[in-house]
Design an enzyme around this catalytic site. Structure first.
Site, short mmCIF file in Angstrom:
data_model
loop_
_atom_site.label_atom_id
_atom_site.label_comp_id
_atom_site.label_asym_id
_atom_site.label_seq_id
_atom_site.Cartn_x
_atom_site.Cartn_y
_atom_site.Cartn_z
N LEU A 106 0.75 -1.31 0.03
CA LEU A 106 -0.16 0.00 0.06
C LEU A 106 0.99 1.16 -0.02
CD1 LEU A 106 -2.68 -1.12 2.59
CD2 LEU A 106 -2.74 -1.63 0.02
N TYR A 138 15.10 1.34 -13.59
CA TYR A 138 14.06 0.68 -13.76
C TYR A 138 13.82 -0.24 -15.04
CZ TYR A 138 9.09 0.40 -15.21
OH TYR A 138 7.80 0.08 -15.39
N LYS A 188 13.32 -4.59 -14.99
CA LYS A 188 12.39 -5.20 -15.88
C LYS A 188 13.17 -6.31 -16.59
CE LYS A 188 8.83 -3.48 -14.40
NZ LYS A 188 7.78 -3.91 -13.48
N ILE A 237 -1.51 10.94 -19.52
CA ILE A 237 -3.04 11.38 -19.59
C ILE A 237 -3.74 11.39 -18.11
CG2 ILE A 237 -5.14 9.85 -19.82
CD1 ILE A 237 -3.82 8.78 -22.60
N ILE A 250 3.20 20.73 -21.51
CA ILE A 250 3.88 19.73 -22.60
C ILE A 250 5.39 19.87 -22.46
CG2 ILE A 250 4.17 19.55 -24.94
CD1 ILE A 250 1.23 20.29 -25.58
N ARG A 292 12.34 16.97 -21.36
CA ARG A 292 12.99 16.17 -20.16
C ARG A 292 14.11 15.46 -20.95
NH1 ARG A 292 7.79 14.05 -17.05
NH2 ARG A 292 7.49 13.43 -19.05
N1 LIG Z 1 1.09 2.10 -15.93
C1 LIG Z 1 1.88 2.04 -16.92
O1 LIG Z 1 1.70 2.80 -17.85
C2 LIG Z 1 2.98 0.84 -16.99
C3 LIG Z 1 3.77 0.78 -18.19
C4 LIG Z 1 4.70 -0.42 -18.27
C5 LIG Z 1 4.79 -1.10 -17.26
N2 LIG Z 1 4.02 -1.04 -16.01
C6 LIG Z 1 4.20 -2.00 -14.74
O2 LIG Z 1 2.91 -2.51 -14.33
C7 LIG Z 1 2.83 -2.55 -12.89
C8 LIG Z 1 1.83 -1.73 -12.15
O3 LIG Z 1 1.95 -0.58 -12.55
P1 LIG Z 1 1.06 0.68 -11.91
O4 LIG Z 1 0.94 1.84 -13.16
O5 LIG Z 1 -0.16 -0.14 -11.37
O6 LIG Z 1 1.61 1.24 -10.73
P2 LIG Z 1 1.26 1.37 -9.46
O7 LIG Z 1 2.23 2.28 -8.58
O8 LIG Z 1 -0.10 2.18 -9.39
O9 LIG Z 1 1.10 0.17 -8.82
C9 LIG Z 1 2.12 -0.56 -8.11
C10 LIG Z 1 1.59 -1.11 -6.75
O10 LIG Z 1 2.72 -2.11 -6.16
C11 LIG Z 1 2.61 -1.65 -4.95
N3 LIG Z 1 4.14 -2.00 -4.35
C12 LIG Z 1 5.18 -0.94 -4.75
N4 LIG Z 1 6.37 -1.55 -4.04
C13 LIG Z 1 5.89 -2.73 -3.48
C14 LIG Z 1 6.96 -3.53 -2.52
N5 LIG Z 1 8.00 -3.37 -2.39
N6 LIG Z 1 5.99 -4.61 -1.88
C15 LIG Z 1 4.54 -4.63 -2.21
N7 LIG Z 1 4.00 -3.78 -2.97
C16 LIG Z 1 4.70 -2.96 -3.52
C17 LIG Z 1 2.24 -0.27 -4.53
O11 LIG Z 1 1.65 -0.15 -3.32
C18 LIG Z 1 1.01 -0.35 -5.70
O12 LIG Z 1 0.00 -0.64 -5.14
C19 LIG Z 1 4.52 -2.30 -12.71
O13 LIG Z 1 5.17 -3.14 -12.54
C20 LIG Z 1 5.08 -1.23 -13.74
O14 LIG Z 1 6.31 -1.27 -13.81
C21 LIG Z 1 3.24 0.07 -15.96
#
Ligand SMILES: NC(=O)c1ccc[n+]([C@@H]2O[C@H](COP(=O)([O-])OP(=O)(O)OC[C@H]3O[C@@H](n4cnc5c(N)ncnc54)[C@H](O)[C@@H]3O)[C@@H](O)[C@H]2O)c1
Length: 308
Positions: free
Chosen positions: A33, A142, A146, A183, A198, A263
């Site tokens: 959380l 990051y 991955k 977005i 932007i 950036r």
């Molecule tokens: N949103 C995007 O556009 C996008 C794009 C590429 C990859 N991803 C990947 O998708 C996944 C979800 O992304 P999201 O956008 O929902 O992010 P988010 O930050 O909304 O959700 C991540 C969740 O992981 C939990 N979390 C973080 N570190 C933690 C830990 N050490 N232990 C337990 N819980 C932990 C956080 O509390 C959160 O609920 C991630 O792995 C992210 O790298 C997302």
């Protein structure tokens, strides 16, 4: 299926948990959380997920959470490129050690399928469309984390686990109020009557994927018979300037635009080739940008930014 969703309280996770429950799966969450808010948004749903509160890098939490599960969808991570550069040790703990620890829990628990949320960041700087046969070249902790995850997940067939890595494009949709992605930022600014921001020329492009389409892809991956790595996106290249016009159209505003210097780490162009995901997962995205923006804006208006 009994499915553990790590990061189930986050943006993609919260959408996925609802989706899986609505499609008849039993869902458990492991989340510390640390992002978003407590998952009150589940509200009066008759079926709720079971919540294990803990860090993914904590072996006891990972073992408790994976016990009795058929499959794991591993989403929990610190998701930002810039954050990973500012705090690489935190990226390592959550994204590298965390992925190892959850997979190790899955192995001990006899889990059969492991779906991993990867990212186009493993191919930073590549000329799009991004494809699975391009040589990985991360340019941030990051992206590197991955890539480590993809390797470990691919190797997990030695433990009898079918591992599928899904490289999400830029995901958007409801339950994203806490996100810093373009977005979510644009829609929050439109609702607050503030100018859209932007960076640079606005000619940089992205592939915007609606979160419900991510959920359908994950469900397909849960049924995969063999391991794989797939790019998930729409295949549509949209510039930030085009996005501004789409946001103005959907919101009925002629909002002002503020321009800031580009950036440094921002990719100039990004979109994916989704033919492998189409072929192997029998998956195609269904929601186009305008409909997705409308649904996201509707959620933001009705919830005033509540939820994870
Ligand atoms: N949103 C995007 O556009 C996008 C794009 C590429 C990859 N991803 C990947 O998708 C996944 C979800 O992304 P999201 O956008 O929902 O992010 P988010 O930050 O909304 O959700 C991540 C969740 O992981 C939990 N979390 C973080 N570190 C933690 C830990 N050490 N232990 C337990 N819980 C932990 C956080 O509390 C959160 O609920 C991630 O792995 C992210 O790298 C997302």
């Amino acid at each position: 299926m009994r499915v553990l969703v790590t990061g189930g309280a986050g943006f993609v996770g919260a959408n996925l948990v609802s989706y899986l429950i609505d499609h008849g799966h039993e869902v458990r969450i492991l989340d510390d959380l640390s992002a978003g808010s407590r998952p009150e948004w589940w509200g009066n749903r008759s079926k709720r997920p079971q919540v294990v509160e803990g860090h993914v890098e904590d072996a006891a939490s990972a073992r408790r959470a994976t016990r009795g599960m058929d499959a794991v969808v591993h989403l929990a991570a610190k998701p930002g490129v810039a954050d990973s550069v500012a705090h690489p040790e935190q990226d390592f703990r959550s994204n590298v050690l965390g992925t190892f620890t959850v997979l190790d829990g899955a192995r001990r628990a006899g889990v059969r399928t492991f779906v991993f949320a990867s990212s186009g960041a493993v191919l930073a700087g590549a000329t799009p469309p991004l494809r699975e046969d391009m040589a990985p070249a991360p340019q941030s902790p990051y992206g590197a984390s991955k890539l480590y995850g993809e390797g470990l997940v691919a190797a997990s067939d030695v433990f009898g686990i079918t591992g599928v890595s899904l490289r999400f494009a830029n995901v958007y949709g409801p339950l994203s109020a806490h996100k810093g992605s373009v977005i979510a930022q644009f829609l929050k600014r439109v609702l607050a009557g503030r100018p859209l921001l932007i960076y640079g020329t606005g000619r940089q492009t992205r592939d915007f994927l609606f979160v419900e389409d991510v959920c359908t892809a994950v469900e397909r991956a849960l049924g995969a018979k063999r391991k794989g790595v797939y790019h998930l996106g729409t295949g549509v290249e949209t510039s930030v300037n085009e996005l501004v016009r789409a946001v103005q159209k959907v919101s009925g505003t002629k909002g002002q635009v503020d321009r800031q210097p580009a950036r440094p780490a921002d990719a100039a162009r990004s979109f994916v080739d989704l033919s492998a995901a189409r072929r192997a997962l029998k998956w195609s995205p269904r929601v186009d940008l305008e409909e997705g923006l409308r649904r996201t804006l509707e959620w933001m208006r009705s919830s005033a930014g509540r939820g994870p």
